[in-house]
Design an enzyme around this catalytic site. Sequence first.
Site, PDB file in Angstrom:
ATOM      1  N   HIS A 357     -20.407  -6.858   2.607  1.00 41.34           N
ATOM      2  CA  HIS A 357     -20.037  -6.360   3.678  1.00 41.34           C
ATOM      3  C   HIS A 357     -19.139  -5.126   3.304  1.00 41.34           C
ATOM      4  O   HIS A 357     -18.583  -4.331   4.302  1.00 41.34           O
ATOM      5  CB  HIS A 357     -19.481  -6.895   5.002  1.00 41.34           C
ATOM      6  CG  HIS A 357     -20.451  -7.772   5.698  1.00 41.34           C
ATOM      7  ND1 HIS A 357     -21.318  -7.086   6.713  1.00 41.34           N
ATOM      8  CD2 HIS A 357     -20.935  -8.914   5.578  1.00 41.34           C
ATOM      9  CE1 HIS A 357     -21.900  -7.967   7.415  1.00 41.34           C
ATOM     10  NE2 HIS A 357     -22.010  -9.331   6.697  1.00 41.34           N
ATOM     11  N   LYS A 545     -12.599   0.667  16.858  1.00 43.42           N
ATOM     12  CA  LYS A 545     -13.033  -0.125  15.875  1.00 43.42           C
ATOM     13  C   LYS A 545     -11.559  -0.649  15.209  1.00 43.42           C
ATOM     14  O   LYS A 545     -10.538  -0.029  15.627  1.00 43.42           O
ATOM     15  CB  LYS A 545     -13.678   0.706  14.753  1.00 43.42           C
ATOM     16  CG  LYS A 545     -13.002   2.234  14.499  1.00 43.42           C
ATOM     17  CD  LYS A 545     -13.717   2.963  13.358  1.00 43.42           C
ATOM     18  CE  LYS A 545     -15.171   3.442  14.088  1.00 43.42           C
ATOM     19  NZ  LYS A 545     -16.264   3.097  13.767  1.00 43.42           N
ATOM     20  N   ARG A 546     -11.761  -1.512  14.352  1.00 41.22           N
ATOM     21  CA  ARG A 546     -10.433  -1.959  13.616  1.00 41.22           C
ATOM     22  C   ARG A 546      -9.496  -0.870  13.150  1.00 41.22           C
ATOM     23  O   ARG A 546     -10.246  -0.062  12.651  1.00 41.22           O
ATOM     24  CB  ARG A 546     -10.811  -2.948  12.546  1.00 41.22           C
ATOM     25  CG  ARG A 546      -9.864  -3.400  11.812  1.00 41.22           C
ATOM     26  CD  ARG A 546     -10.324  -4.845  10.924  1.00 41.22           C
ATOM     27  NE  ARG A 546     -11.381  -4.418  10.136  1.00 41.22           N
ATOM     28  CZ  ARG A 546     -11.252  -3.934   8.901  1.00 41.22           C
ATOM     29  NH1 ARG A 546     -10.216  -3.722   8.476  1.00 41.22           N
ATOM     30  NH2 ARG A 546     -12.583  -3.488   8.308  1.00 41.22           N
ATOM     31  N   LYS A 551     -10.898   4.025   8.131  1.00 40.16           N
ATOM     32  CA  LYS A 551     -11.597   4.366   9.264  1.00 40.16           C
ATOM     33  C   LYS A 551     -11.047   5.848   9.839  1.00 40.16           C
ATOM     34  O   LYS A 551     -11.745   6.387  10.675  1.00 40.16           O
ATOM     35  CB  LYS A 551     -11.528   3.257  10.270  1.00 40.16           C
ATOM     36  CG  LYS A 551     -12.427   2.142   9.623  1.00 40.16           C
ATOM     37  CD  LYS A 551     -12.205   0.934  10.906  1.00 40.16           C
ATOM     38  CE  LYS A 551     -13.153  -0.230  10.170  1.00 40.16           C
ATOM     39  NZ  LYS A 551     -14.520  -0.186  10.256  1.00 40.16           N
ATOM     40  N   THR A 653     -21.458  -1.003  13.364  1.00 39.75           N
ATOM     41  CA  THR A 653     -22.284  -1.071  14.188  1.00 39.75           C
ATOM     42  C   THR A 653     -22.114  -0.302  15.723  1.00 39.75           C
ATOM     43  O   THR A 653     -22.805  -0.212  16.746  1.00 39.75           O
ATOM     44  CB  THR A 653     -22.432  -2.854  14.619  1.00 39.75           C
ATOM     45  OG1 THR A 653     -21.287  -3.323  14.674  1.00 39.75           O
ATOM     46  CG2 THR A 653     -23.336  -3.234  13.500  1.00 39.75           C
ATOM     47  N   LYS A 657     -24.034   1.233  19.059  1.00 35.50           N
ATOM     48  CA  LYS A 657     -24.053   0.771  20.485  1.00 35.50           C
ATOM     49  C   LYS A 657     -23.793   2.181  21.268  1.00 35.50           C
ATOM     50  O   LYS A 657     -24.284   2.242  22.526  1.00 35.50           O
ATOM     51  CB  LYS A 657     -22.535  -0.002  20.766  1.00 35.50           C
ATOM     52  CG  LYS A 657     -22.966  -1.717  19.974  1.00 35.50           C
ATOM     53  CD  LYS A 657     -21.734  -2.090  19.836  1.00 35.50           C
ATOM     54  CE  LYS A 657     -21.857  -3.325  18.897  1.00 35.50           C
ATOM     55  NZ  LYS A 657     -20.518  -4.027  18.199  1.00 35.50           N
TER      56      LYS A 657
END
Length: 812
Positions: A357, A545-546, A551, A653, A657
């Site tokens: 991952h 998100k985290r 990110k 993901t 969504k």
Amino acid sequence: MNYKPNAREVGESIKQKLARYFGTAPEEATKDQLYKACAMSVKDILTQKRSDFRTQVNREGKKRIYYMSIEFLLGRSLKTNLHNLELAEAYNEALAEYGTDLDSLYECEPDAGLGNGGLGRLAACFMDSLTSLDYPACGFSLCYEYGLFKQRIIDGVQIEIPDVWLPGGEVWLVPRTDRIFKVRFGGTVRENWREDGRCEITYEDCEEIEAVPYDMMISGYDCAAVNQLRLWKARDIHHFNMGLFTQGQYTKALEKSTNAEILTKSLYPSDNHIEGKLLRLSQQYFLASASTQSIVRDHMAVYGRIDTLPDKVSIHINDTHPALCIPELMRILIDDYTLDWDTAWDIVTRTVSYTNHTVMPEALETWQEDLFRFRLPRIYMILKEINERFCKQAWEAFPGNWNRISNMSIISYGQIKMANLSVIASHTVNGVSKLHSQILVDTVFKDFYHMYHNRFDNVTNGIAHRRWLCFSNPQLAGLLDECIGTQYRKDPKTLSEFIKFADDKTVLDRLGEIKYNNKVAFANYYNRITGRRIDPNSVFDVQIKRLHEYKRQLLNALNIISLYIRLKDNPNFQMQPMTFLFGAKAAPGYDMAKRIIKLICCLSEEIEKDPVIREKLRVVFLEDYNVSLAEKLIPSAEISEQISLAGKEASGTGCMKLMINGAMTIGTLDGANVEMLDAVGEENISIFGLNAKEVEALWLSGYRSVLFYGDNAILRRVVDSLNIGFNGESFSDIAGYLLAGYGIADPYMCLADFESYRLAHLSLTEKYADKDLWNKMSLKNIAAAGHFAADRSIREYADRIWKLKPVDGIKK
């Protein structure tokens, strides 16, 4: 048993549960009691359906998939189960007789504290799809007493408090005290060679802990299957020391029990100290050992032959956390079933598969060799043998290249590398997007690919589209039902038929109305829980998100600051009103991530104090972001921020969504964004910034963030404003991080991508003024989203990797 009771039967079941377990009648019951009574009645249906399904699986001799993951981010179960079983209407009708409804009872259920982010949510989506597609499956994880943590934001600072979820969540758990296994730690291992050539293993002074299973039923939509998630709780095998207790030594009497139970207290204990590392290693082996023992026990109970294991069982490890199932299975086959090494290894390598991952170095797990040997002596012996045999093979592939062999080995320079173990022992290794899988074979696993090129595959991630579209956004699902029928609920690729309505003004207007209704609903929810207001007429720009530097929530914040500066310079500047919504948790010891949260919160507070600017620009940091909050927020989102540095995000993901709910993606060519671009076309997605190859080339040439700072006047003002700060606090440390760095300045290239991002964002928001254009782009995203459903991912895993067939011939 009737799997679909009517409202009268539901009402009677709830009444019986209330009387039996709470000694009360429906009209006197609290909402919490009604919620638990509903949950118990649903669990009864699932348990019987599960029993019938398992009987059929055994009758047909079907192969099973066992999916091991350190986390499963399930969210709440009552709503999902009722919708999957198509019983929500019957339960609502029954509850109306008692003066309540399902929406109010849903709020009584806490999110299950079994996960953190994308890894756990993916595992939950996969279990949903496995069940909906009638595949026999079992998930394995730990029954954490506390989740990761509940996040509180106090004066912009993240505070972590315990996530106590079991008081409301344990109603879904079924204790299985008939399936307890023992897990050994530490001590001394003795090898006793017998005259017949067999080696008998004995343990001295080891610590034994009981693994007690708790099963959670996993429902699917319009299917015969009910699968299970088995969660292990640690328990001291010696139990309670009555002698010490009677002497008044209360703490010491409980010491062993407490030490054992710490194993399943909390997800991801901090590992910046030796105790934390030891606990994490112990958690992972506890999960792997208990799960593997359970798998072998169940297989032998049905088939009675250990050599048929690869034909009837597929074990999948979701990232490296459960990778110790490999040496544990070897231990069971050799020590308990007295198989020779080669036979045992053949069984293992035909049974186990592995999903990687991440390419982030810090996430490729390693353990200190001396710590590992101390805590898991028998497993260490097996790993040494696996490693020695592999190194002989590697020498044949790369003769004389010790550096290459050392990089590939499981044990080298005092470190044990779990990703290397996972590749060496798995029959298939897959990445989770086309780009990620290519990066794996080009970089991280390049040498392994040379040896085992047939072993590598790609399966792009997917989402549980029924949960994230049909159940979370019923208005949009209703429109789709009218336009293209309901087939997409079971066959998500038929969402593509929605493209026929791209020029239908009536449908486009309906789509816009639904989005606005969802925005109003979220704004009302936010006002109810915080007392603050957000404008549903503004654009909802969402990054959820985290919180991690790669990110790039920071890049988002820098662009917001540029908008804020522009409005301060000219309060009359005409722009589309924007509401930027963030949802994220930072790891407790991750200081820079926490500073970015503080920056976002201080920026938000300063803007709120300006009555003119806040009409055009708002920033909202959503406290304690979780699955249930996401189900409310995602249907309202209009811009989806997927802005990680190219080459760093494996897949993502959240992007899927948001896409299936009609949000427009702004993102880099990273992870699943690459495939989303192919699916929707460049006119329906906003791509900016460096691609993965350009990022690598810039690093190799010597990235200097200060050059981008010097060449861009807007960026210069933004970074300089950090020194002055917001809401009374300077963020000169973040400015220094971007320009001077604590090692490498701006390691995730926010400054390099800033201008491209700013212009792409500006262009995207300008399109928002044309409602027909925006709704058409939104419709095209929805129509293209079927490919990103977990049903497609699971079929690919089942066909190419697990060799799994669905169960047929039983009543749904």
